[in-house]
Design a protein around this motif. Sequence first.
Motif, PDB file in Angstrom:
ATOM      1  N   LEU A  42       0.845  -1.196   0.000  1.00 57.44           N
ATOM      2  CA  LEU A  42       0.000   0.000   0.000  1.00 57.44           C
ATOM      3  C   LEU A  42       0.877   1.242   0.000  1.00 57.44           C
ATOM      4  O   LEU A  42       1.738   1.398   0.868  1.00 57.44           O
ATOM      5  CB  LEU A  42      -0.922  -0.006   1.218  1.00 57.44           C
ATOM      6  CG  LEU A  42      -1.912  -1.173   1.305  1.00 57.44           C
ATOM      7  CD1 LEU A  42      -2.734  -1.075   2.587  1.00 57.44           C
ATOM      8  CD2 LEU A  42      -2.820  -1.223   0.084  1.00 57.44           C
ATOM      9  N   LYS A  43       0.637   2.131  -0.963  1.00 58.01           N
ATOM     10  CA  LYS A  43       1.520   3.287  -1.122  1.00 58.01           C
ATOM     11  C   LYS A  43       0.828   4.631  -0.938  1.00 58.01           C
ATOM     12  O   LYS A  43       1.484   5.625  -0.639  1.00 58.01           O
ATOM     13  CB  LYS A  43       2.182   3.225  -2.494  1.00 58.01           C
ATOM     14  CG  LYS A  43       3.091   2.000  -2.641  1.00 58.01           C
ATOM     15  CD  LYS A  43       3.919   2.051  -3.910  1.00 58.01           C
ATOM     16  CE  LYS A  43       4.936   0.914  -3.940  1.00 58.01           C
ATOM     17  NZ  LYS A  43       5.799   0.971  -5.134  1.00 58.01           N
ATOM     18  N   ALA A  44      -0.476   4.701  -1.106  1.00 60.77           N
ATOM     19  CA  ALA A  44      -1.208   5.956  -0.934  1.00 60.77           C
ATOM     20  C   ALA A  44      -2.633   5.643  -0.515  1.00 60.77           C
ATOM     21  O   ALA A  44      -3.140   4.544  -0.777  1.00 60.77           O
ATOM     22  CB  ALA A  44      -1.190   6.782  -2.216  1.00 60.77           C
ATOM     23  N   ALA A  45      -3.279   6.605   0.152  1.00 58.66           N
ATOM     24  CA  ALA A  45      -4.663   6.405   0.592  1.00 58.66           C
ATOM     25  C   ALA A  45      -5.387   7.733   0.666  1.00 58.66           C
ATOM     26  O   ALA A  45      -4.796   8.777   0.970  1.00 58.66           O
ATOM     27  CB  ALA A  45      -4.706   5.709   1.946  1.00 58.66           C
ATOM     28  N   LEU A  46      -6.679   7.694   0.378  1.00 52.81           N
ATOM     29  CA  LEU A  46      -7.554   8.869   0.412  1.00 52.81           C
ATOM     30  C   LEU A  46      -8.828   8.509   1.161  1.00 52.81           C
ATOM     31  O   LEU A  46      -9.412   7.457   0.921  1.00 52.81           O
ATOM     32  CB  LEU A  46      -7.899   9.302  -1.017  1.00 52.81           C
ATOM     33  CG  LEU A  46      -8.981  10.364  -1.199  1.00 52.81           C
ATOM     34  CD1 LEU A  46      -8.496  11.720  -0.706  1.00 52.81           C
ATOM     35  CD2 LEU A  46      -9.408  10.459  -2.667  1.00 52.81           C
ATOM     36  N   LYS A  47      -9.246   9.378   2.080  1.00 53.88           N
ATOM     37  CA  LYS A  47     -10.531   9.215   2.759  1.00 53.88           C
ATOM     38  C   LYS A  47     -11.480  10.295   2.265  1.00 53.88           C
ATOM     39  O   LYS A  47     -11.184  11.488   2.343  1.00 53.88           O
ATOM     40  CB  LYS A  47     -10.378   9.301   4.274  1.00 53.88           C
ATOM     41  CG  LYS A  47     -11.689   9.056   5.024  1.00 53.88           C
ATOM     42  CD  LYS A  47     -11.488   9.058   6.531  1.00 53.88           C
ATOM     43  CE  LYS A  47     -12.796   8.748   7.267  1.00 53.88           C
ATOM     44  NZ  LYS A  47     -12.613   8.757   8.741  1.00 53.88           N
ATOM     45  N   SER A  48     -12.627   9.869   1.757  1.00 54.31           N
ATOM     46  CA  SER A  48     -13.609  10.778   1.172  1.00 54.31           C
ATOM     47  C   SER A  48     -14.936  10.635   1.901  1.00 54.31           C
ATOM     48  O   SER A  48     -15.464   9.527   2.031  1.00 54.31           O
ATOM     49  CB  SER A  48     -13.789  10.459  -0.321  1.00 54.31           C
ATOM     50  OG  SER A  48     -14.800  11.253  -0.897  1.00 54.31           O
ATOM     51  N   THR A  49     -15.462  11.748   2.409  1.00 52.69           N
ATOM     52  CA  THR A  49     -16.784  11.761   3.012  1.00 52.69           C
ATOM     53  C   THR A  49     -17.726  12.495   2.063  1.00 52.69           C
ATOM     54  O   THR A  49     -17.455  13.634   1.666  1.00 52.69           O
ATOM     55  CB  THR A  49     -16.764  12.459   4.382  1.00 52.69           C
ATOM     56  OG1 THR A  49     -15.784  11.833   5.212  1.00 52.69           O
ATOM     57  CG2 THR A  49     -18.123  12.353   5.058  1.00 52.69           C
ATOM     58  N   GLU A  50     -18.821  11.830   1.684  1.00 55.25           N
ATOM     59  CA  GLU A  50     -19.680  12.315   0.607  1.00 55.25           C
ATOM     60  C   GLU A  50     -21.120  12.472   1.090  1.00 55.25           C
ATOM     61  O   GLU A  50     -21.662  11.577   1.744  1.00 55.25           O
ATOM     62  CB  GLU A  50     -19.586  11.338  -0.570  1.00 55.25           C
ATOM     63  CG  GLU A  50     -18.162  11.266  -1.120  1.00 55.25           C
ATOM     64  CD  GLU A  50     -17.799   9.960  -1.800  1.00 55.25           C
ATOM     65  OE1 GLU A  50     -16.595   9.757  -2.093  1.00 55.25           O
ATOM     66  OE2 GLU A  50     -18.704   9.125  -2.038  1.00 55.25           O
TER      67      GLU A  50
END
Length: 403
Positions: A42-50
């Motif tokens: 795992l190299k990158a991560a994004l948390k998105s609240t929609e």
Amino acid sequence: MSPNAHVLSVPFVPSAPLFANSGAATTFSRTALIFVEEARVLKAALKSTEFRIGRRLFVYFEKLDSSGAAASRGLARAAVVQRIDELKRAPGFDQISIHVFARAQPQYLFPESASNKDKRILTDAQLVSWWAKTLHIACKDAATYFAFVPGEDAMSVARRCGPVFKFGFGFGCGSTIATAPPSAEDDISEAVITSTSAASTPLRLEELVPRFPDDAKTKALSLLKLEKNASLMDLMTMLETTGECRGSIAGFFGVYFNETSDGTPPEHTTTADLSKDGTCYVQEFMDFERLLMKQNFSSSEKTIESSRILMEAMSNFKYMSYKSSPIQLPDCSMSPVALAASEGHNSTQQPSSYYPTSSVTANPALPSVNSLQGLIKKKKRVAEKSEVGLASEVASNTKKVKL
């Protein structure tokens, strides 16, 4: 081996209202985690609240991080582009807006990654410019771009973020309080925004500003509630002097699409649908987040082991939506933001402005946060700094964030 995107999400569920003036309109929300993996690491991560209100979608990119794994350059940007592309293809939405509060922290989603010597370091100023470039690349067909950096005027923001960004937050674009989103050529003042409701009555600040989680604007609103006639200008002033924005460079971005959907209703899940065999989607998502926070990404060896644990957990989800697909690195070569950066931000184009800019300049005399009456009624930007002074402040207040 090509990188892959692993998308984890729950369905839309009823949530607290995003705006104070939502009325009978029901707010639904969901959370998504997007991981970028390469060679099982795992190299990158994004948390998105929609948030969904009717046929409008408000997307708040809450957290973004990289693990520090080798050869991860560009994968954090790829996660953002992937999520925006997917949301633009989702049926059932007439209007979509993307929102970001960019501020520097050493780590967000990968525990202990701040200690990883291979993790790339960005200053807070570089992070704001990174988000400006990323959003322009990911949202090339957007109707309008907005950017606000507390303490900087429209010209400074244009030099930092690129002339494509209008100055301000963009609140009112495609929301219930506006009859239509402004076009790229519009210069809409705060007075126009506050008169676009059906009753043509001024809107209170909390009715205009969305309340996103872990967002400095939401925190500033709680302080401004004491002022009945607080305006967006007052919010800008408050952000200069409080919380994460004081003494550092932070950026607020809003990108607004004006899309026509195919008429398909947006998906949502009722409370009764959440329980299956005693387990719910949201609970499974929370369990995974707790597992993520127990991992260690402080070295290459520990990153490999933590990646193995998390990817094994992804493959064993019982209820939560999970999908994996190849991901492409975005092409950054044609971004006007990138071109402006390569030219030393020497753009001579006059920036567009969403709000009046004459009173929004850097203020060297920051009042006490506790002196709210003086802050709102007396502080309306007492002096403009020269560009030399602004550059000096940026250099002295720079923080670092690792991506």
